[in-house]
Design a protein around this motif. Structure first.
Motif, PDB file in Angstrom:
ATOM      1  N   MET A   1      -5.666  12.441  14.208  1.00 23.02           N
ATOM      2  CA  MET A   1      -5.878  11.017  13.930  1.00 23.02           C
ATOM      3  C   MET A   1      -5.309  10.667  12.556  1.00 23.02           C
ATOM      4  N   ILE A   2      -4.675   9.514  12.496  1.00 24.61           N
ATOM      5  CA  ILE A   2      -4.082   9.001  11.263  1.00 24.61           C
ATOM      6  C   ILE A   2      -4.819   7.733  10.848  1.00 24.61           C
ATOM      7  N   ALA A   3      -5.127   7.616   9.574  1.00 27.07           N
ATOM      8  CA  ALA A   3      -5.765   6.402   9.055  1.00 27.07           C
ATOM      9  C   ALA A   3      -4.787   5.645   8.169  1.00 27.07           C
ATOM     10  N   LEU A   4      -4.733   4.336   8.323  1.00 27.83           N
ATOM     11  CA  LEU A   4      -4.018   3.489   7.370  1.00 27.83           C
ATOM     12  C   LEU A   4      -5.070   2.734   6.569  1.00 27.83           C
ATOM     13  N   ILE A   5      -5.088   2.987   5.286  1.00 25.22           N
ATOM     14  CA  ILE A   5      -6.054   2.345   4.397  1.00 25.22           C
ATOM     15  C   ILE A   5      -5.317   1.289   3.589  1.00 25.22           C
ATOM     16  N   ASP A   6      -5.718   0.038   3.747  1.00 25.02           N
ATOM     17  CA  ASP A   6      -5.007  -1.099   3.167  1.00 25.02           C
ATOM     18  C   ASP A   6      -5.961  -1.901   2.285  1.00 25.02           C
ATOM     19  N   CYS A   7      -5.553  -2.132   1.046  1.00 26.69           N
ATOM     20  CA  CYS A   7      -6.371  -2.938   0.131  1.00 26.69           C
ATOM     21  C   CYS A   7      -6.318  -4.411   0.545  1.00 26.69           C
ATOM     22  N   ASN A   8      -7.454  -5.063   0.584  1.00 21.97           N
ATOM     23  CA  ASN A   8      -7.525  -6.455   1.018  1.00 21.97           C
ATOM     24  C   ASN A   8      -7.065  -7.404  -0.093  1.00 21.97           C
ATOM     25  N   ASN A   9      -6.060  -8.246   0.225  1.00 23.72           N
ATOM     26  CA  ASN A   9      -5.564  -9.239  -0.747  1.00 23.72           C
ATOM     27  C   ASN A   9      -5.453  -8.596  -2.132  1.00 23.72           C
ATOM     28  N   PHE A  10      -4.665  -7.527  -2.228  1.00 25.65           N
ATOM     29  CA  PHE A  10      -4.752  -6.590  -3.338  1.00 25.65           C
ATOM     30  C   PHE A  10      -4.644  -7.239  -4.707  1.00 25.65           C
ATOM     31  N   TYR A  11      -3.614  -8.061  -4.938  1.00 24.77           N
ATOM     32  CA  TYR A  11      -3.449  -8.664  -6.263  1.00 24.77           C
ATOM     33  C   TYR A  11      -4.653  -9.524  -6.631  1.00 24.77           C
ATOM     34  N   VAL A  12      -5.145 -10.283  -5.658  1.00 22.23           N
ATOM     35  CA  VAL A  12      -6.326 -11.127  -5.901  1.00 22.23           C
ATOM     36  C   VAL A  12      -7.541 -10.255  -6.191  1.00 22.23           C
ATOM     37  N   SER A  13      -7.682  -9.172  -5.422  1.00 25.64           N
ATOM     38  CA  SER A  13      -8.834  -8.279  -5.615  1.00 25.64           C
ATOM     39  C   SER A  13      -8.819  -7.659  -7.007  1.00 25.64           C
ATOM     40  N   CYS A  14      -7.622  -7.327  -7.509  1.00 25.37           N
ATOM     41  CA  CYS A  14      -7.523  -6.767  -8.864  1.00 25.37           C
ATOM     42  C   CYS A  14      -8.020  -7.758  -9.903  1.00 25.37           C
TER      43      CYS A  14
ATOM     44  N   THR B   1      -1.728  12.935   2.490  1.00 24.19           N
ATOM     45  CA  THR B   1      -1.576  11.480   2.451  1.00 24.19           C
ATOM     46  C   THR B   1      -0.117  11.094   2.234  1.00 24.19           C
ATOM     47  N   GLU B   2       0.185   9.843   2.532  1.00 23.57           N
ATOM     48  CA  GLU B   2       1.498   9.257   2.243  1.00 23.57           C
ATOM     49  C   GLU B   2       1.285   7.859   1.690  1.00 23.57           C
ATOM     50  N   VAL B   3       1.617   7.668   0.418  1.00 23.74           N
ATOM     51  CA  VAL B   3       1.511   6.336  -0.183  1.00 23.74           C
ATOM     52  C   VAL B   3       2.652   5.493   0.372  1.00 23.74           C
ATOM     53  N   TYR B   4       2.296   4.452   1.132  1.00 26.23           N
ATOM     54  CA  TYR B   4       3.303   3.646   1.820  1.00 26.23           C
ATOM     55  C   TYR B   4       3.766   2.470   0.966  1.00 26.23           C
ATOM     56  N   SER B   5       2.867   1.882   0.209  1.00 32.72           N
ATOM     57  CA  SER B   5       3.208   0.768  -0.676  1.00 32.72           C
ATOM     58  C   SER B   5       2.154   0.702  -1.776  1.00 32.72           C
ATOM     59  N   ILE B   6       2.245  -0.299  -2.615  1.00 36.35           N
ATOM     60  CA  ILE B   6       1.302  -0.405  -3.736  1.00 36.35           C
ATOM     61  C   ILE B   6      -0.136  -0.577  -3.251  1.00 36.35           C
ATOM     62  N   ASP B   7      -0.323  -1.088  -2.035  1.00 37.24           N
ATOM     63  CA  ASP B   7      -1.684  -1.320  -1.547  1.00 37.24           C
ATOM     64  C   ASP B   7      -1.979  -0.669  -0.204  1.00 37.24           C
ATOM     65  N   GLU B   8      -1.127   0.258   0.249  1.00 32.63           N
ATOM     66  CA  GLU B   8      -1.331   0.916   1.537  1.00 32.63           C
ATOM     67  C   GLU B   8      -1.075   2.420   1.417  1.00 32.63           C
ATOM     68  N   ILE B   9      -1.891   3.193   2.134  1.00 27.68           N
ATOM     69  CA  ILE B   9      -1.724   4.640   2.146  1.00 27.68           C
ATOM     70  C   ILE B   9      -2.117   5.186   3.517  1.00 27.68           C
ATOM     71  N   PHE B  10      -1.277   6.055   4.059  1.00 27.97           N
ATOM     72  CA  PHE B  10      -1.608   6.754   5.297  1.00 27.97           C
ATOM     73  C   PHE B  10      -2.361   8.030   4.941  1.00 27.97           C
ATOM     74  N   ALA B  11      -3.370   8.371   5.737  1.00 27.74           N
ATOM     75  CA  ALA B  11      -4.165   9.580   5.499  1.00 27.74           C
ATOM     76  C   ALA B  11      -4.289  10.357   6.806  1.00 27.74           C
TER      77      ALA B  11
ATOM     78  N   THR C   1      -9.543  -2.145   4.089  1.00 25.51           N
ATOM     79  CA  THR C   1      -9.712  -2.115   5.535  1.00 25.51           C
ATOM     80  C   THR C   1      -9.031  -0.858   6.053  1.00 25.51           C
ATOM     81  N   ILE C   2      -9.655  -0.180   7.020  1.00 25.78           N
ATOM     82  CA  ILE C   2      -9.132   1.088   7.521  1.00 25.78           C
ATOM     83  C   ILE C   2      -8.935   1.018   9.027  1.00 25.78           C
ATOM     84  N   GLY C   3      -7.721   1.355   9.460  1.00 25.19           N
ATOM     85  CA  GLY C   3      -7.411   1.474  10.880  1.00 25.19           C
ATOM     86  C   GLY C   3      -7.101   2.918  11.201  1.00 25.19           C
TER      87      GLY C   3
END
Length: 419
Positions: free
Chosen positions: A1-14, A95-105, A135-137
């Motif tokens: 199983m692979i998880a994609l972990i994505d920060c919600n509205n990342f810049y706003v959340s920061c 893990t694989e860092v996909y972008s500034i706010d997304e990472i595959f695990a 959010t995690i898928g």
């Protein structure tokens, strides 16, 4: 199983992490030069603010609804991203860092962990340690995991696990073909014309036809939707083949001196990135241009690529060659709006062929660059710089709504006031 972990509205959340008054209020973050909305809180989205909307077009909407506006604070966002990724890496071996706010695990090695409860544990840890909601898928492949993540956001859920045939089928039925990760707009348009409306339709397409119409990339996506792993996890990021630094100016500039400052700064940034990935460049490309959106101004665009005397990542050498390139293409009398520097034909630093007199010079430059990077890394970017860069950046980005760099500058630490 692979998880994609994505920060919600990342810049706003920061921004919200360091300003509690922004919670449950409409917030947007603008692009370079305070141009367009590139991040929006859910409250801002509810007001109808679309991604990429120019700020001047929604000026009245911002005023009427007291929308909080921020300029892009890349220093803060980059550091917060690193913190989020570090927390996640403590829970997952690969893990694989996909972008500034997304990472595959990769969860496949965690055989005795129930995916839903473990994902919630990760999410709670990230929120506690960084303040960033995620959010995690979770699904059998990266493409399905990306789809599960997007679907979870539509359902306003924090975690969605697609580990049964029924769940995956619902996921495919609820996803338009244009929303599938890896399918561009042109391919999506052609697929819709052929009757492939949903991801489920696409997953049922003949493999030979997909290979013919969309080549190997399309076939991989098709198999990923069927649960066959075709896009492996990339734990190590390959070095870039070219590195470019450029942006528009905060104001129109005409003097060659100011152009030199900008070009020198961009060349220095390219050199720093080269050293970070342990590479050297054999060519340098410089361009300058006026604002094409001002037809009343005389227009000019020119660029030039120069071969370097030897492959290098030295700031001094790259700035010197960038100045030579600029002197060739610069014409007085024009109102310049943008410039940029690109370093090309990159080679590993340990594979550079030396010239007859290079060895002593390279050793000296290497020590100087290492010392400069150490000082800048500790006290702030460009604290040590070339004289050409100067300190008076009249051309710098327009950032009228910039927040503080709370996590990387002692002088900008958040202050807690006693009541």
């Amino acid at each position: 199983m692979i998880a994609l972990i994505d920060c919600n509205n990342f810049y706003v959340s920061c921004e919200r992490v360091f300003d509690a008054s922004l919670q449950k209020k409409p917030v947007i973050v603008l692009s370079n030069n305070d141009g367009c909305a590139v991040a929006r809180s859910e409250e801002a989205k509810a007001l109808g603010i679309q991604m990429g909307t120019p700020a001047f077009k929604i000026k009245e909407l911002i005023r009427q609804n007291d929308v909080k506006v921020f300029s892009s604070n890349y220093t803060l966002y980059g550091d917060m991203s690193a913190r989020v990724m570090q927390v996640i890496k403590e829970f997952v071996p690969r893990t694989e860092v996909y972008s500034i706010d997304e990472i595959f695990a990769d969860l496949s090695e965690l055989k005795y962990c129930e995916p839903l409860s473990y994902a919630n544990k990760i999410r709670e840890a990230v929120l506690q340690c960084t303040g960033i909601p995620v959010t995690i898928g979770i699904a059998p492949t990266k493409t399905l995991a990306k789809m599960a993540n997007d679907y979870a956001k539509k359902l306003k859920e924090t975690v969605l696990v697609a580990n049964t045939n029924d769940t995956i089928k619902k996921l495919l039925q609820a996803t338009g073909v244009q929303e599938v990760w890896g399918i561009g707009e042109q391919h999506a348009s052609r697929l819709r014309k052929k009757g492939f409306i949903t991801a489920e339709d696409f997953a049922g397409a003949p493999e030979e036809w997909i290979r013919k119409e969309m080549a190997v990339v399309g076939l991989r996506t098709l198999k990923e939707l069927k649960g066959v792993v075709c896009i492996p996890l990339k734990e190590t990021v390959a070095g870039k083949k070219n590195i470019c630094t450029s942006h528009s100016f905060g104001k129109i500039i005409q003097s060659k001196r100011e152009l030199e400052q900008a070009v020198a700064t961009f060349a220095s940034a390219c050199a720093q990135k080269l050293r970070k990935q342990n590479s050297c460049a054999r060519r340098i490309h410089v361009f300058i241009q006026t604002n094409i959106h001002r037809p009343e101004d005389a227009q000019y665009f020119h660029s030039i690529a120069l071969d370097l005397p030897g492959a290098t990542n030295s700031t001094a050498e790259l700035v010197k060659q960038a100045m030579r390139a600029l002197s060739i293409i610069y014409l007085p009398g024009y109102k310049y709006y943008k410039t940029g520097v690109m370093v090309m034909d990159l080679v590993p630093a340990n594979q550079v062929q030396l010239g007859l007199f290079d060895e002593g010079i390279r050793e000296r430059d290497g020590k100087a660059m290492k010392a400069m990077d150490a000082v800048n890394g500790k006290f702030g970017n460009d604290i040590v710089r070339t004289a050409t860069q100067d300190f008076n950046k009249k051309w710098k980005l327009r950032r009228q709504h910039l927040s503080k760099r709370y996590t990387t500058r002692f002088s900008e630490l958040a202050v807690v006031k006693a009541i």
